[in-house]
Design a protein around this motif. Structure first.
Motif, short mmCIF file in Angstrom:
data_model
loop_
_atom_site.label_atom_id
_atom_site.label_comp_id
_atom_site.label_asym_id
_atom_site.label_seq_id
_atom_site.Cartn_x
_atom_site.Cartn_y
_atom_site.Cartn_z
N UNK A 107 53.87 26.93 69.53
CA UNK A 107 52.53 27.39 69.84
C UNK A 107 52.62 28.48 70.90
N UNK A 108 52.03 29.63 70.60
CA UNK A 108 52.14 30.71 71.57
C UNK A 108 51.07 30.54 72.66
N UNK A 109 51.30 31.17 73.82
CA UNK A 109 50.42 30.99 74.96
C UNK A 109 48.99 31.45 74.68
N UNK A 110 48.87 32.62 74.03
CA UNK A 110 47.55 33.20 73.87
C UNK A 110 46.68 32.35 72.95
N UNK A 111 47.28 31.81 71.88
CA UNK A 111 46.47 31.07 70.93
C UNK A 111 46.06 29.70 71.47
N UNK A 112 46.79 29.23 72.50
CA UNK A 112 46.45 27.93 73.07
C UNK A 112 45.18 28.01 73.90
N UNK A 113 44.86 29.23 74.34
CA UNK A 113 43.66 29.39 75.15
C UNK A 113 42.47 29.78 74.29
N UNK A 114 41.37 30.07 74.94
CA UNK A 114 40.17 30.46 74.21
C UNK A 114 39.45 29.26 73.66
N UNK A 115 38.45 29.51 72.83
CA UNK A 115 37.65 28.40 72.30
C UNK A 115 38.51 27.51 71.40
N UNK A 116 38.08 26.22 71.25
CA UNK A 116 38.87 25.32 70.41
C UNK A 116 38.95 25.80 68.96
N UNK A 117 39.99 25.40 68.27
CA UNK A 117 40.18 25.81 66.88
C UNK A 117 39.11 25.16 66.00
N UNK A 118 38.87 23.89 66.25
CA UNK A 118 37.81 23.18 65.52
C UNK A 118 36.83 22.62 66.55
N UNK A 119 35.55 22.95 66.40
CA UNK A 119 34.56 22.38 67.30
C UNK A 119 33.46 21.74 66.48
N UNK A 120 33.37 20.41 66.58
CA UNK A 120 32.34 19.66 65.85
C UNK A 120 31.32 19.19 66.86
N UNK A 121 30.06 19.60 66.68
CA UNK A 121 29.00 19.21 67.62
C UNK A 121 27.91 18.45 66.88
N UNK A 122 27.73 17.18 67.25
CA UNK A 122 26.63 16.37 66.70
C UNK A 122 26.57 16.38 65.18
N UNK A 123 27.72 16.34 64.56
CA UNK A 123 27.75 16.40 63.09
C UNK A 123 27.14 15.13 62.51
N UNK A 124 26.14 15.32 61.64
CA UNK A 124 25.50 14.18 60.97
C UNK A 124 25.48 14.44 59.48
N UNK A 125 25.84 13.41 58.71
CA UNK A 125 25.81 13.56 57.26
C UNK A 125 25.08 12.36 56.66
N UNK A 126 24.03 12.66 55.90
CA UNK A 126 23.28 11.61 55.21
C UNK A 126 23.42 11.85 53.72
N UNK A 127 23.90 10.83 52.99
CA UNK A 127 23.93 10.92 51.53
C UNK A 127 22.63 10.34 51.01
N UNK A 128 21.82 11.17 50.36
CA UNK A 128 20.51 10.69 49.93
C UNK A 128 20.64 9.77 48.73
N UNK A 129 21.58 10.04 47.85
CA UNK A 129 21.80 9.17 46.70
C UNK A 129 20.58 9.01 45.82
N UNK A 130 19.63 9.92 45.91
CA UNK A 130 18.46 9.86 45.04
C UNK A 130 17.38 8.91 45.53
N UNK A 131 17.74 7.95 46.37
CA UNK A 131 16.76 6.95 46.83
C UNK A 131 15.98 7.46 48.04
N UNK A 132 15.08 6.64 48.53
CA UNK A 132 14.25 7.03 49.66
C UNK A 132 15.06 7.06 50.95
N UNK A 133 15.72 5.93 51.28
CA UNK A 133 16.53 5.95 52.49
C UNK A 133 18.00 6.12 52.13
N UNK A 134 18.64 7.13 52.71
CA UNK A 134 20.01 7.45 52.35
C UNK A 134 21.01 6.65 53.17
N UNK A 135 22.28 6.92 52.89
CA UNK A 135 23.35 6.31 53.66
C UNK A 135 23.80 7.30 54.73
#
Lengths: 272, 273
Positions: A1-29
């Motif tokens: 890992x080179x020095x420059x790439x280790x700095x800066x913003x993260x490679x992956x940034x997940x913020x408040x990720x929410x996933x609802x599968x509706x599945x066609x019904x009223x209340x999803x999973x």
């Protein structure tokens, strides 16, 4: 890992990720609920959690196979000539109708890489995973372990900036799994790409990663995270014999255990 | 007290296995041969009426004479085969294209599924009068009835073939950068091929059925016409010869399809073909 790439913003940034599968019904999973996670460039992070906790869903969202219901995910794409991420699936995702070579060069062909470059890159990786002799074989002629090596080569040949691994070794027997883990580590060591590794195998998570993240039972949230203090390169069985390995495994298992029990209670409630 | 010994007998196991294989092989040959012998015997002793069931020896002489000795049976077979081949291609090619589209694209499936479910169960022979009304008594109506019968069987198998491809393959292809056209070409088509070939084999059987039936009622040539006509004129040697020729041709057609399959689907385990 080179020095420059280790700095800066993260490679992956997940913020408040929410996933609802509706599945066609009223209340999803609700598969994911307000999950946040940062992964540094060149870091190897494993996510463990009870089955159904949404860890695969997170990976599928990152791989653009699934949409995000709410929240934000930011991936840092440094070299736009390369694909941003590629998923390493289980061995069963190797196309049975293509030869080993055709499987491995699949991503390069889609990106219209020139034939002579393709040949050179594919040969290099076939040699790395020891499948040169089987370049023209079909998957049905290979063992499970060999097919998994095809899958590994197919993913690495694509040269993505982020590797997403979805329980790639779950279908292998124990000796083969250990061999594949070591093989993966040695290929990964040559350019240390950012890795997000999904598994339900706690020991596998420790052996491979710089950091282990525990997710809660559904809906999946972040529960705890552990830095893995072992240096590299690592020999899988040597590492497992160390007392500190056992201590760390016990600590992570303590967190995971509660969630597995909760997931089980939920299942029983649902089936009643 | 007694002891129980379990001792291996390698030669005995091998001998038993060989004997078993021998028995199955001889049963394969013995059963049709003895049936023919029985028929011959019953016909010659007039237990069976030999006017209706001439002995196989006599039938085979008539068969050779009619087929290779200028009886014109081969010509009729050629006429039928041309109809089968034409109708087969006319039905199978569009069915393949449409079937892939239906398997891959949900809107296309949603639009066409009810239509196909409605038309598919109609026996295709039932629409032969309608086809003759529209297309006349010539070749067109015969090609059409085969094409329609083949079309539905290939279509339904192609759709099922695409739908049965594990989602994992599509995920992997998409993640590796495949666009829609590449998904068609590199996942849907090859993945569905084994099921498609199963459909083609069934459709080939249907094509034979339909052409013979169509030639029974509305033709002046073809192997079906000859069989029907010989029955009406009580020329049973011709009838039996026609039946033998149909059986042999049907078998050859199936073998041919199996060979084509082994070329197009080289990745299938040989024992699954």
């Amino acid at each position: 890992m080179s020095e420059s790439s280790a700095q800066g913003p993260p490679k992956i940034r997940v913020e408040n990720a929410t996933k609802v599968f509706s599945g066609g019904g009223a209340d999803g999973v609700v598969a994911l609920e307000a999950l946040s996670l940062h992964v540094r460039d060149g870091e190897f992070v494993s996510i463990v959690g009870p089955s159904g906790c949404g860890k695969s869903t997170l990976l599928r969202i990152l791989g653009k196979l699934e949409s995000l219901t709410s929240g934000r995910i930011t991936l840092r794409h440094d070299d736009e000539r390369k694909p941003i991420d590629t998923i390493l699936f289980q061995d069963s995702a190797v196309f049975p109708w293509m030869t080993v070579r055709a499987n491995v060069e699949y991503g390069l062909r889609r990106r219209k890489v020139r034939a002579e470059d393709r040949l050179r890159i594919v040969d290099e990786f076939l040699a790395k995973v020891g499948l040169m002799r089987f370049a023209d074989s079909y998957p049905y002629q290979l063992s499970g372990g060999m097919k998994q090596r095809v899958s590994i080569a197919r993913t690495f040949v694509n040269d993505p900036e982020i590797l997403l691994m979805d329980e790639p070794f779950a279908a292998l027997d124990e000796p083969n799994r250990v061999l594949q883990q070591e093989e993966l580590l040695s290929i990964w060591a040559s350019d240390r790409k950012t890795v997000l590794f999904i598994t339900h195998n706690l020991e596998e998570a420790i052996v491979l990663s710089d950091r282990v993240v525990v997710m809660t039972a559904r809906p999946g949230r972040m529960k705890a995270e552990f830095d893995v203090p072992f240096g590299r390169p690592r020999a899988v069985y040597e590492l497992k014999r160390q007392p500190r390995f056992g201590e760390l495994a016990a600590k992570i298992w303590g967190e995971l255990h509660d969630e597995v029990m909760r997931a089980r209670a939920d299942e029983e409630k649902a089936s009643r | 007290m007694k002891t129980i010994d379990i001792v291996g007998h390698p030669e005995r196991d091998l001998r038993r296995e060989q004997r078993r294989v021998m028995i199955y092989r001889s049963l394969n040959v013995l059963s049709p041969v003895s049936l023919l012998l029985l028929w011959e015997l019953l016909s010659r002793t007039d237990v069976l009426d030999s006017r209706f069931f001439p002995p196989p020896s006599q039938v085979s002489l008539t068969f050779i004479d009619l087929t290779f000795g200028g009886g014109g049976l081969l010509g009729d077979l050629g006429v039928s085969l041309a109809r089968i081949l034409g109708g087969f291609l006319l039905g199978a090619v569009p069915a393949l294209v449409l079937g892939l589209a239906m398997g891959l694209l949900r809107p296309v499936r949603a639009a066409l599924d009810p239509l196909i479910s409605f038309v598919y169960p109609v026996p295709k022979l039932a629409i032969l009068p309608l086809l003759i009304l529209i297309l006349g008594l010539g070749e067109a109506s015969k090609l059409a009835v085969i094409a329609i019968g083949v079309f539905f069987q290939v279509l339904i198998n192609t759709v099922a073939g695409v739908l049965n491809i594990p989602a994992l393959y599509f995920d992997a292809a998409r993640n590796l950068g495949a666009n829609r056209w590449a998904m068609y070409r590199t996942v849907a088509l090859p993945g569905a091929l084994p099921t498609i070939f199963a459909g083609l084999k069934i459709a080939m059987g249907t094509a034979f059925l339909l052409i013979v039936a169509a030639e029974f009622v509305a033709a002046q040539s073809g192997i079906g016409y000859r069989v029907w006509n010989s029955w009406r004129t009580f020329d049973l040697g011709v009838m039996y010869s026609g039946l033998i020729l149909l059986a042999v041709t049907g078998l050859v057609a199936q073998l041919l399809l199996a060979t084509i399959q082994s070329i197009f689907v080289p990745w299938q385990r040989p024992d699954r073909l």
